[in-house]
Write an enzyme that holds these catalytic residues in place. Structure first.
Site, PDB file in Angstrom:
ATOM      1  N   HIS A  40       0.761 -14.066   0.011  1.00 23.06           N
ATOM      2  CA  HIS A  40       2.067 -14.335   0.604  1.00 23.06           C
ATOM      3  C   HIS A  40       2.614 -15.613  -0.027  1.00 23.06           C
ATOM      4  CE1 HIS A  40       0.993 -11.282   3.495  1.00 23.06           C
ATOM      5  NE2 HIS A  40      -0.136 -11.919   3.685  1.00 23.06           N
ATOM      6  N   HIS A  90      -4.010   0.538 -13.811  1.00 23.37           N
ATOM      7  CA  HIS A  90      -4.998   1.514 -14.281  1.00 23.37           C
ATOM      8  C   HIS A  90      -4.794   2.800 -13.486  1.00 23.37           C
ATOM      9  CE1 HIS A  90      -8.767   3.353 -15.491  1.00 23.37           C
ATOM     10  NE2 HIS A  90      -9.014   3.574 -14.216  1.00 23.37           N
ATOM     11  N   ARG A 122     -10.359   8.996 -10.863  1.00 27.80           N
ATOM     12  CA  ARG A 122     -10.968   8.770  -9.553  1.00 27.80           C
ATOM     13  C   ARG A 122     -10.440   7.526  -8.848  1.00 27.80           C
ATOM     14  NH1 ARG A 122     -17.027   9.424  -9.007  1.00 27.80           N
ATOM     15  NH2 ARG A 122     -17.051   7.458 -10.098  1.00 27.80           N
ATOM     16  N   GLY A 152      -5.669   4.418  -0.107  1.00 26.19           N
ATOM     17  CA  GLY A 152      -6.018   3.025  -0.345  1.00 26.19           C
ATOM     18  C   GLY A 152      -7.446   2.720   0.061  1.00 26.19           C
ATOM     19  N   GLY A 161      -6.767   6.016 -13.422  1.00 26.37           N
ATOM     20  CA  GLY A 161      -7.882   6.892 -13.771  1.00 26.37           C
ATOM     21  C   GLY A 161      -7.890   8.158 -12.945  1.00 26.37           C
ATOM     22  N   GLU A 190       0.822  -1.207   0.000  1.00 30.71           N
ATOM     23  CA  GLU A 190       0.000   0.000   0.000  1.00 30.71           C
ATOM     24  C   GLU A 190       0.859   1.261   0.000  1.00 30.71           C
ATOM     25  OE1 GLU A 190      -3.846   2.134   2.055  1.00 30.71           O
ATOM     26  OE2 GLU A 190      -3.273   0.129   2.734  1.00 30.71           O
TER      27      GLU A 190
END
Length: 125
Positions: free
Chosen positions: A73, A90, A94, A66, A92, A46
Site C-alpha cells: 500500500h 509469467h 500450471r 489465486g 505457465g 486478485e
C-alpha cells in the site's frame, strides 16, 4: 450477488496480456477512518489477475485461482475511482504470476502494487 456486484467493480478489459478493472470509492469501501480499506487493493489485484489468467483458459474445463497475493500500500485514498491494471509476469501451464498496479484515476497517483500468483486447476463440477 457476487463480490464484484456488491462492491461495484467493473471490468474494462480482460485479455491474456492485460486486465483492467475499476471501482468508484464509496462508503462501503472505506475503513472507520474514512480511507479505502487496504483489503480493497488486494481484492482489486486478485480480481484483475484472475480475469486476465482466465481469459486464456477454457473455463468450462479449468480455472485460474489465486494462491498468493502480496500487496504494498503506497498512498491512501478517500475519494475518486480506483483502477487496477494487471499484466502477466509469467503465464505457465500450471502457475501464472501477474503484476498489478492500482491508481486513483483523477490524480493518476499509484496507490498500491501487488504480485498475484494463480494456479491453473480443473474446474469443479
Amino acid at each position: 450477488m457476487n463480490l464484484l456486484e456488491l462492491l461495484g467493480i467493473k471490468t474494462l478489459r480482460a485479455t491474456t496480456t492485460e486486465a483492467v478493472i475499476e471501482v468508484p470509492v464509496t462508503a462501503k469501501l472505506k475503513q472507520p477512518f474514512g480511507i479505502v480499506h487496504g483489503g480493497i487493493n488486494t481484492i482489486l489485484a486478485e480480481t484483475a489477475a484472475s480475469l486476465g489468467a482466465n481469459a486464456g483458459l477454457d473455463t468450462t474445463q479449468q480455472v485460474a485461482v489465486g494462491v498468493n497475493v502480496e500487496t504494498h500500500h503506497l498512498y491512501t485514498v478517500a475519494q475518486g475511482t480506483l483502477r487496477a491494471n494487471a499484466k502477466p509476469l509469467h503465464a505457465g501451464k500450471r502457475l501464472q504470476t501477474w503484476q498489478v498496479e492500482v491508481h486513483e484515476q483523477a490524480s493518476q497517483r499509484l496507490t498500491s502494487v501487488s504480485t498475484v500468483t494463480l494456479m491453473i486447476t480443473k474446474r469443479a463440477n
